[in-house]
Design a protein around this motif. Structure first.
Motif, PDB file in Angstrom:
ATOM      1  N   THR A  34     -19.281  50.604 -24.481  1.00 37.88           N
ATOM      2  CA  THR A  34     -19.489  49.201 -24.833  1.00 37.88           C
ATOM      3  C   THR A  34     -19.888  49.265 -26.189  1.00 37.88           C
ATOM      4  O   THR A  34     -20.081  50.125 -26.884  1.00 37.88           O
ATOM      5  CB  THR A  34     -20.958  48.689 -24.053  1.00 37.88           C
ATOM      6  N   CYS A  35     -19.446  48.152 -26.739  1.00 34.42           N
ATOM      7  CA  CYS A  35     -19.934  47.807 -28.421  1.00 34.42           C
ATOM      8  C   CYS A  35     -20.701  46.510 -28.588  1.00 34.42           C
ATOM      9  O   CYS A  35     -20.316  45.593 -27.719  1.00 34.42           O
ATOM     10  CB  CYS A  35     -18.533  47.886 -29.006  1.00 34.42           C
ATOM     11  N   SER A  36     -21.380  46.290 -29.514  1.00 40.11           N
ATOM     12  CA  SER A  36     -22.307  45.313 -29.546  1.00 40.11           C
ATOM     13  C   SER A  36     -22.415  44.621 -31.041  1.00 40.11           C
ATOM     14  O   SER A  36     -22.189  45.387 -32.078  1.00 40.11           O
ATOM     15  CB  SER A  36     -23.666  45.387 -28.852  1.00 40.11           C
ATOM     16  N   SER A  37     -23.317  43.806 -31.191  1.00 40.99           N
ATOM     17  CA  SER A  37     -23.707  43.007 -32.557  1.00 40.99           C
ATOM     18  C   SER A  37     -24.711  44.001 -33.355  1.00 40.99           C
ATOM     19  O   SER A  37     -25.032  43.883 -34.340  1.00 40.99           O
ATOM     20  CB  SER A  37     -24.347  41.864 -32.232  1.00 40.99           C
ATOM     21  N   ASP A  38     -25.294  44.898 -32.411  1.00 46.06           N
ATOM     22  CA  ASP A  38     -26.416  45.883 -32.977  1.00 46.06           C
ATOM     23  C   ASP A  38     -25.630  47.085 -33.770  1.00 46.06           C
ATOM     24  O   ASP A  38     -26.244  47.839 -34.176  1.00 46.06           O
ATOM     25  CB  ASP A  38     -27.100  46.428 -32.114  1.00 46.06           C
ATOM     26  N   LYS A  39     -24.429  46.958 -33.745  1.00 44.52           N
ATOM     27  CA  LYS A  39     -23.440  47.939 -34.560  1.00 44.52           C
ATOM     28  C   LYS A  39     -23.471  49.432 -33.919  1.00 44.52           C
ATOM     29  O   LYS A  39     -23.051  50.551 -34.431  1.00 44.52           O
ATOM     30  CB  LYS A  39     -23.881  48.298 -35.849  1.00 44.52           C
ATOM     31  N   LYS A  40     -23.661  49.329 -32.566  1.00 42.22           N
ATOM     32  CA  LYS A  40     -23.846  50.425 -31.654  1.00 42.22           C
ATOM     33  C   LYS A  40     -22.764  50.709 -30.647  1.00 42.22           C
ATOM     34  O   LYS A  40     -22.307  49.651 -30.043  1.00 42.22           O
ATOM     35  CB  LYS A  40     -25.296  50.685 -31.160  1.00 42.22           C
ATOM     36  N   ILE A  41     -22.526  52.011 -30.334  1.00 43.68           N
ATOM     37  CA  ILE A  41     -21.336  52.246 -29.044  1.00 43.68           C
ATOM     38  C   ILE A  41     -22.351  52.928 -28.101  1.00 43.68           C
ATOM     39  O   ILE A  41     -23.042  53.916 -28.578  1.00 43.68           O
ATOM     40  CB  ILE A  41     -20.166  53.014 -29.559  1.00 43.68           C
ATOM     41  N   ARG A  42     -22.192  52.513 -26.809  1.00 42.67           N
ATOM     42  CA  ARG A  42     -22.871  53.353 -25.757  1.00 42.67           C
ATOM     43  C   ARG A  42     -21.757  53.736 -25.107  1.00 42.67           C
ATOM     44  O   ARG A  42     -20.945  53.059 -24.526  1.00 42.67           O
ATOM     45  CB  ARG A  42     -23.973  52.344 -25.225  1.00 42.67           C
ATOM     46  N   VAL A  43     -21.952  54.950 -24.300  1.00 42.62           N
ATOM     47  CA  VAL A  43     -21.089  55.648 -23.275  1.00 42.62           C
ATOM     48  C   VAL A  43     -21.739  55.759 -21.977  1.00 42.62           C
ATOM     49  O   VAL A  43     -22.949  56.684 -22.256  1.00 42.62           O
ATOM     50  CB  VAL A  43     -20.311  56.807 -23.766  1.00 42.62           C
ATOM     51  N   PHE A  44     -21.598  55.390 -20.841  1.00 45.48           N
ATOM     52  CA  PHE A  44     -21.936  55.641 -19.794  1.00 45.48           C
ATOM     53  C   PHE A  44     -21.184  56.418 -18.751  1.00 45.48           C
ATOM     54  O   PHE A  44     -19.950  56.129 -18.563  1.00 45.48           O
ATOM     55  CB  PHE A  44     -22.412  54.195 -19.018  1.00 45.48           C
ATOM     56  N   ASP A  45     -21.880  57.211 -17.967  1.00 43.49           N
ATOM     57  CA  ASP A  45     -20.948  58.107 -16.996  1.00 43.49           C
ATOM     58  C   ASP A  45     -21.376  57.551 -15.380  1.00 43.49           C
ATOM     59  O   ASP A  45     -22.567  57.302 -15.364  1.00 43.49           O
ATOM     60  CB  ASP A  45     -21.302  59.711 -17.276  1.00 43.49           C
ATOM     61  N   LYS A  46     -20.378  57.636 -14.663  1.00 44.34           N
ATOM     62  CA  LYS A  46     -20.641  57.182 -13.269  1.00 44.34           C
ATOM     63  C   LYS A  46     -21.218  58.537 -12.574  1.00 44.34           C
ATOM     64  O   LYS A  46     -20.317  59.475 -12.418  1.00 44.34           O
ATOM     65  CB  LYS A  46     -19.500  56.611 -12.791  1.00 44.34           C
ATOM     66  N   GLY A  47     -22.280  58.416 -12.032  1.00 43.34           N
ATOM     67  CA  GLY A  47     -22.792  59.650 -10.980  1.00 43.34           C
ATOM     68  C   GLY A  47     -22.420  59.615  -9.804  1.00 43.34           C
ATOM     69  O   GLY A  47     -21.548  58.618  -9.245  1.00 43.34           O
ATOM     70  N   GLU A  48     -22.815  60.497  -9.148  1.00 41.24           N
ATOM     71  CA  GLU A  48     -22.198  60.666  -7.605  1.00 41.24           C
ATOM     72  C   GLU A  48     -22.673  59.769  -6.627  1.00 41.24           C
ATOM     73  O   GLU A  48     -22.087  59.406  -5.511  1.00 41.24           O
ATOM     74  CB  GLU A  48     -22.697  62.171  -7.103  1.00 41.24           C
TER      75      GLU A  48
END
Length: 252
Positions: A34-48
């Motif tokens: 994801t990317c947003s107005s707070d100038k950050k990128i976040r990466v999420f991983d899908k668990g079992e």
């Protein structure tokens, strides 16, 4: 089958309190950026358990980030991001840790910064893997730029082509781009833009790489019609569907 009124989200992801501008799944659908107005990128991983867990978060740009996109996994865990700060940054996930450690931490590191843009960059799209490591970037300076990367050295990128969908001097805001994913076709792109000045124009055009001229040319242009009040809506996004055996192309 459940009716629309009974459908519920399978899971929810918290990606900060700022406006999220874009989300992108990786090739396998097991990672989400994801990317947003707070100038950050976040990466999420899908668990079992099919739940999404935050695995990486970092400040990536100096201004609002509009889009992110994953490269094909044959090039590694590679992301591209674009921002109002007039840059595109290539990120690669690297393991951090010394020999003998039981747990290695992974972190996205900047590999290259592309700064050929005159205004904010609104869209980034990696080409299908059969075209090699290529990236199309749309900008509010009226151009789409195609950069070529080295699959063996992600620090090395070069500007290959510049496309001006609305021509020079009109001040178009190029908002979106998508690649034709078919292996049977010559390289093609669909581009959407809106003219900032008068007369107000919004349009979608298909560009193709001409084998004879060895350059990108317009194959088809479609004007967006005005609504009942005479206003011309902006083109915000385009997407070229995978072929899936169809005898025709499908673009949204």
């Amino acid at each position: 089958s459940a009716s629309m009124s009974t459908l519920r989200p399978a899971s929810k992801v918290f990606a900060g309190n700022c406006c999220i501008h874009f989300i992108a799944h990786d090739y396998y659908g097991n990672r989400l950026a994801t990317c947003s107005s707070d100038k950050k990128i976040r990466v999420f991983d899908k668990g079992e358990d099919d739940q999404w867990q935050l695995s990486s978060e970092w400040s990536a740009h100096k201004s609002t980030i509009w889009q992110v996109d994953w490269a094909h996994p044959e090039f590694g865990q590679v992301l591209a991001s674009c921002s109002d700060d007039r840059t595109v940054i290539i990120w690669s996930e690297k393991g951090e840790g010394t020999a003998g450690q039981q747990e290695v931490k992974f972190k996205f590191q900047p590999m290259a910064t592309l700064s050929d843009f005159g205004k904010g960059v609104t869209c980034v799209r990696f080409a299908p893997s059969h075209l090699g490591l290529q990236l199309a970037s749309a900008s509010n300076d009226g151009k789409v730029r195609l950069h070529h990367g080295s699959a063996t050295n992600l620090n090395v990128w070069s500007l290959g082509s510049e496309l001006e969908p609305d021509g020079p001097g009109f001040g178009a805001n190029v908002t979106c781009v998508s690649w034709d994913k078919s292996r049977l076709d010559a390289p093609m792109l669909v581009v959407g833009w809106s003219r900032a000045g008068e007369p107000r124009v919004s349009s979608v055009a298909i560009w193709g790489l001409s084998a004879e001229k060895k350059q990108w040319v317009v194959a088809l242009r479609l004007e967006v019609e005005a609504d009942k009040k005479g206003a011309v809506p902006e083109v915000r996004d385009v997407d070229w569907a995978p072929p899936m055996g169809r005898p025709h192309h499908l673009i949204a």
